[in-house]
Design an enzyme around this catalytic site. Structure first.
Site, PDB file in Angstrom:
ATOM      1  N   THR A  54       0.840  -1.190   0.000  1.00 24.94           N
ATOM      2  CA  THR A  54       0.000   0.000   0.000  1.00 24.94           C
ATOM      3  C   THR A  54       0.877   1.243   0.000  1.00 24.94           C
ATOM      4  O   THR A  54       2.036   1.198   0.414  1.00 24.94           O
ATOM      5  CB  THR A  54      -0.928   0.052   1.239  1.00 24.94           C
ATOM      6  OG1 THR A  54      -0.128   0.051   2.421  1.00 24.94           O
ATOM      7  CG2 THR A  54      -1.878  -1.125   1.253  1.00 24.94           C
ATOM      8  N   GLY A  55       0.306   2.339  -0.483  1.00 28.15           N
ATOM      9  CA  GLY A  55       1.030   3.602  -0.520  1.00 28.15           C
ATOM     10  C   GLY A  55       0.112   4.754  -0.200  1.00 28.15           C
ATOM     11  O   GLY A  55      -1.044   4.558   0.194  1.00 28.15           O
ATOM     12  N   GLY A  58      -2.634   4.709  -3.200  1.00 29.89           N
ATOM     13  CA  GLY A  58      -3.034   3.488  -3.886  1.00 29.89           C
ATOM     14  C   GLY A  58      -2.473   2.246  -3.238  1.00 29.89           C
ATOM     15  O   GLY A  58      -2.019   2.266  -2.093  1.00 29.89           O
ATOM     16  N   ASP A 169      15.315   7.235  -4.479  1.00 33.68           N
ATOM     17  CA  ASP A 169      14.542   6.623  -3.390  1.00 33.68           C
ATOM     18  C   ASP A 169      15.102   5.259  -2.995  1.00 33.68           C
ATOM     19  O   ASP A 169      14.348   4.325  -2.729  1.00 33.68           O
ATOM     20  CB  ASP A 169      13.070   6.507  -3.781  1.00 33.68           C
ATOM     21  CG  ASP A 169      12.149   6.463  -2.563  1.00 33.68           C
ATOM     22  OD1 ASP A 169      12.605   6.817  -1.453  1.00 33.68           O
ATOM     23  OD2 ASP A 169      10.978   6.072  -2.712  1.00 33.68           O
TER      24      ASP A 169
END
EC number: 2.7.11.1
Length: 355
Positions: A54-55, A58, A169
């Site tokens: 999950t983010g 979304g 990232d």
């Protein structure tokens, strides 16, 4: 040196039985628009099995081909949330970068599409789970394991930089293990094609380079700084700069005072010190010889670099899997509430017309 509170937090044990949870997919537009349609790749061709991530706007679902045996990962992003959080450009960047890259240590994009509520990205499913999980379960990695993962990461980052792409990232949560134990970098939401230096503040606080915090403009060097943070964390079990709030972390990063745990040897510390240099013009990997300076460091002695992208190095961890759709190496998540996502206007949808 004591690790930060929660650094050894309990996470899901990758050795337990796979979860067989059935979750519902969002009620999508019956004819989602697609910009990279391929045979066999449309929402109607896939059954949703479970959520594997999950983010902020979304989630990622494991999906299975209805007429075959292929499993893939479907990233579903809420368009209203993407717009609300002003992430339109990051989403477009992610798609553009994924379409351009092709490397054994980078996630593969298979298809993209959208309807009036969601953006969809169909990608290969990497069943081994996050490196983060293995690191937390073990506390820290051995020098041999750390060298292996760093070696494959160096090759992946070097490839991205050769394409004028900065990843921005790098962290254990964004490194997946495939079924053999080799890495796959995932989540390219912060990745960017470099024309010149960029000024956007993005990334995870503990992994941010000084020039990002100071808004001086940044480029490839930020990825080599993050590599130094990652190597430290793999060897010690926690990052070198931590605090209860992001601003405290930023202050420690700018001061760059590294308190090394006793178990780190001289060679490891030497590499980390040369990667964690505030002056990016003196940072290993960002000088005249580029990534070659990192590869030649004695911490990597014995590595046959030409064999690395051929996946010939022996992985230190081989994920336990019972089958192709095994999700036991991922966290479990509550059932999706994506059906509550409202549709957006045609005007708002215009931004994503080519997605």
């Amino acid at each position: 040196m004591e690790p930060p509170a929660g650094a050894a937090a309990t996470v899901k044990d990758p050795d337990h039985d796979p979860v067989k949870t059935k979750v519902s997919a969002p009620a999508a537009d019956p004819k989602p628009r697609t910009s990279s349609q391929k045979a066999g790749h449309s929402l109607q061709d896939w059954d949703t099995i479970a959520t594997v991530g999950t983010g902020t706007f979304g989630r990622v679902n494991l999906v299975k081909e209805k007429t075959g045996r292929q499993y893939c990962a479907l990233k579903i992003m809420s368009i209203p949330d993407v717009i609300r959080l002003k992430q339109e450009q990051h989403v477009q960047n992610e798609k553009a970068v994924l379409k351009e890259i092709n490397h054994p240590f980078l996630i593969k994009l298979l298809w993209t599409g959208h309807d009036n509520r969601f953006l969809y990205m169909l990608m290969e499913f990497v069943p081994g789970g996050e490196l983060f999980t293995y690191l937390r379960n073990r506390g820290r990695f051995s020098s041999v394991a750390s060298v292996f993962y760093a070696t494959e990461i160096v090759c992946a980052i070097e490839y991205l930089h050769s394409k004028e792409i900065v990843y921005r990232d790098l962290k254990p949560e964004n490194i997946l293990l495939d079924r053999e134990g080799h890495i796959k970098l995932t989540d390219f939401g912060f990745a960017k094609k470099l024309v010149d230096r960029t000024w956007t503040l993005c990334g995870t606080p503990e992994y941010l380079a000084p020039e990002v915090i100071q808004s001086k403009g940044h480029g490839r060097a930020v990825d080599w700084w993050a590599l130094g943070i990652l190597i430290f964390e793999m060897l010690s079990g926690f990052p070198p700069f931590f605090d209860d709030n992001p601003f405290g972390i930023y202050q420690k990063i700018l001061a760059c005072k590294i308190d090394f745990p006793r178990q780190l040897d001289f060679t490891s510390k030497d590499l980390i010190k040369k990667l964690l240099v505030v002056d990016r013009t003196r940072r290993l990997g960002n000088m005249k010889n580029g990534a070659e300076d990192i590869k030649r460091h004695r911490w990597f002695r014995g590595v046959e670099w030409e064999s690395v992208p051929q996946r010939k190095l022996k992985p230190p961890i081989v994920p336990k899997l019972s089958g192709d759709g095994d999700i036991s190496n991922f966290e479990t998540y509550p059932e999706s509430e994506l059906d509550k996502t409202p549709s957006v206007s045609d005007k708002d949808l215009e931004t994503f017309k080519n997605f």
